[in-house]
Design a protein around this motif. Structure first.
Motif, PDB file in Angstrom:
ATOM      1  N   ALA A 245       1.134  -0.889   0.062  1.00  0.00           N
ATOM      2  CA  ALA A 245       0.472  -0.117  -0.373  1.00  0.00           C
ATOM      3  C   ALA A 245       0.755   1.389   0.232  1.00  0.00           C
ATOM      4  O   ALA A 245       0.403   2.325  -0.833  1.00  0.00           O
ATOM      5  CB  ALA A 245      -0.186  -0.196   1.136  1.00  0.00           C
ATOM      6  N   LEU A 246       2.083   0.971   0.896  1.00  0.00           N
ATOM      7  CA  LEU A 246       2.774   1.889   1.064  1.00  0.00           C
ATOM      8  C   LEU A 246       3.728   2.948   0.252  1.00  0.00           C
ATOM      9  O   LEU A 246       3.826   3.407  -0.610  1.00  0.00           O
ATOM     10  CB  LEU A 246       3.460   2.251   2.419  1.00  0.00           C
ATOM     11  CG  LEU A 246       4.509   3.255   2.759  1.00  0.00           C
ATOM     12  CD1 LEU A 246       3.490   4.370   3.107  1.00  0.00           C
ATOM     13  CD2 LEU A 246       4.994   3.325   4.317  1.00  0.00           C
ATOM     14  N   GLU A 247       3.727   1.455  -1.130  1.00  0.00           N
ATOM     15  CA  GLU A 247       4.531   2.037  -2.460  1.00  0.00           C
ATOM     16  C   GLU A 247       4.000   1.749  -3.920  1.00  0.00           C
ATOM     17  O   GLU A 247       4.104   2.236  -4.577  1.00  0.00           O
ATOM     18  CB  GLU A 247       5.735   0.484  -2.315  1.00  0.00           C
ATOM     19  CG  GLU A 247       6.149   0.380  -1.277  1.00  0.00           C
ATOM     20  CD  GLU A 247       7.480  -1.198  -1.281  1.00  0.00           C
ATOM     21  OE1 GLU A 247       7.332  -1.713  -2.262  1.00  0.00           O
ATOM     22  OE2 GLU A 247       8.762  -0.793   0.213  1.00  0.00           O
ATOM     23  N   HIS A 248       2.676   1.560  -3.786  1.00  0.00           N
ATOM     24  CA  HIS A 248       2.226   1.690  -4.689  1.00  0.00           C
ATOM     25  C   HIS A 248       0.286   2.138  -4.908  1.00  0.00           C
ATOM     26  O   HIS A 248       0.447   2.335  -6.059  1.00  0.00           O
ATOM     27  CB  HIS A 248       1.863   0.169  -5.232  1.00  0.00           C
ATOM     28  CG  HIS A 248       2.667  -0.895  -5.246  1.00  0.00           C
ATOM     29  ND1 HIS A 248       2.939  -1.313  -4.699  1.00  0.00           N
ATOM     30  CD2 HIS A 248       3.233  -1.142  -6.888  1.00  0.00           C
ATOM     31  CE1 HIS A 248       4.240  -2.321  -5.377  1.00  0.00           C
ATOM     32  NE2 HIS A 248       4.164  -1.824  -6.396  1.00  0.00           N
ATOM     33  N   GLN A 249      -0.207   2.813  -3.399  1.00  0.00           N
ATOM     34  CA  GLN A 249      -1.783   3.138  -3.527  1.00  0.00           C
ATOM     35  C   GLN A 249      -1.376   5.001  -2.373  1.00  0.00           C
ATOM     36  O   GLN A 249      -2.783   4.928  -2.404  1.00  0.00           O
ATOM     37  CB  GLN A 249      -2.107   2.331  -2.588  1.00  0.00           C
ATOM     38  CG  GLN A 249      -2.354   1.331  -3.560  1.00  0.00           C
ATOM     39  CD  GLN A 249      -3.806   0.036  -3.235  1.00  0.00           C
ATOM     40  OE1 GLN A 249      -3.205  -1.064  -4.019  1.00  0.00           O
ATOM     41  NE2 GLN A 249      -3.672  -0.484  -2.419  1.00  0.00           N
TER      42      GLN A 249
END
Length: 341
Positions: A245-249
């Motif tokens: 989530a942190l890297e993509h969203q």
């Protein structure tokens, strides 16, 4: 009829990429500090927020409450905005768990002023609780996703510091504030002693939050997490979702904000509906109807629109990654049908 769920951004489901990341996660026993995926998540969150250390926890409520226990002792006082999550949505935990007295300060938009904070601090004396902590919220849930302007946040924090208060930030939706303003989340977080961020709201992870602060505070926080039953074992399966989530969203939160503004503009044109368009800043929308909110919740549910009541005539709608642009168009059509019936 497909339901369109605006109740919260907590209702999202993991994407296919997130599920793969969970399946492939390298794990270990996190209570022993041996889960590499949890460790990687904690390092990444701490770095992103500009603080020394982080701790992965099951929920935002636990993260906030660990912060309460870190900064206060029984009989101490936490100063916070009257509609804040720690007062309204955490089961009375500040009092039940820690024996802390809250002092709620009123506002129209979830934001306090330096003058309010200064005036709220108790004088030293045997008759009063000790003012120990100032807890702020960004974005402010109950106020409709309000973002703290950085200069105002800094001024309020400085007022708290002058009075000797520790500072906690409930940043459950802090990345919404980052995306909405272009200001890094660290700009707010580095002004605090502790900051909580949530992965299971707009970022779309199935579970999890993090408490971030100094290395010394997070070391003690692990003791309190254990006390509250938050010591998880092979938690890397969950941490992998949070990492994804942190890297993509994070950047895609802008879509939620755009959908919320379009929904707000469409609703504002309908009879019997009031929307303060100037207050639509992120992914939370407060809508006032002529009919009672309880009645509107039921009427909208009959049209497949799921919303929550937040006042006698006010409902809250929250956009998230499982609400598409087409869903906004369909939702506005269903609102029109509901209001005509």
């Amino acid at each position: 009829m497909k339901p369109i769920d605006f109740r919260s951004d907590t209702v999202t489901r993991p994407t296919a990429g997130m599920r793969r990341a969970m399946l492939d996660a390298e794990v270990g026993d996190d209570v022993y500090g041996e889960d590499p995926t949890v460790n990687r998540l904690e390092e990444q969150v701490a770095g992103r927020l500009g603080l020394e250390a982080a701790m992965f926890v099951p929920s935002g409520t636990q993260s906030n409450q660990i912060a309460m226990g870190l900064h206060c002792r029984p009989g101490d006082e936490v100063i916070t905005e009257a509609g804040s999550h720690i007062l309204q949505y955490e089961g009375g935990a500040v009092s039940a768990l820690w024996g802390i007295q809250p002092q709620p300060l009123p506002s129209e938009d979830g934001l306090l002023s330096p003058e309010q904070v200064t005036a709220a601090v108790r004088p030293e004396g045997i008759h009063s609780p000790r003012s120990r902590l100032l807890s702020l919220e960004n974005t402010h849930n109950r106020a409709g996703g309000t973002v703290w302007p950085l200069e105002r946040f800094q001024a309020v924090v400085e007022a708290g510091r002058r009075a000797g208060l520790a500072i906690h930030l409930d940043g459950a939706r802090l990345f919404n504030a980052e995306v909405a303003t272009g200001t890094p989340a660290s700009a707010w977080a580095k002004l605090t002693d502790t900051t909580s961020v949530c992965f299971s709201k707009g970022l779309g992870a199935p579970v999890g939050s993090a408490l971030v602060g100094s290395a010394a505070l997070i070391k003690e926080a692990r003791r309190l997490r254990k006390r509250l039953g938050g010591g998880m074992r092979q938690a890397g399966i969950l941490a992998a979702a949070a990492l994804y989530a942190l890297e993509h969203q994070v950047e895609r939160l802008a879509e939620d904000h755009a959908h919320t503004r379009r929904l707000a503009s469409g609703l504002a044109e309908l009879p019997g509906v009031k929307v303060n368009l100037a207050r639509v800043e992120t992914n939370i929308l407060l809508v006032e109807f002529a009919r009672p909110s309880g009645e509107m919740v039921s009427r909208l549910a009959a049209q497949g629109l799921l919303v929550n009541a937040t006042g006698p005539h006010t409902v809250r709608l929250v956009c998230h990654l499982d609400v598409s642009s087409a869903d906004i168009d369909e939702a506005l059509s269903r609102f029109r049908r509901t209001l005509k019936s």
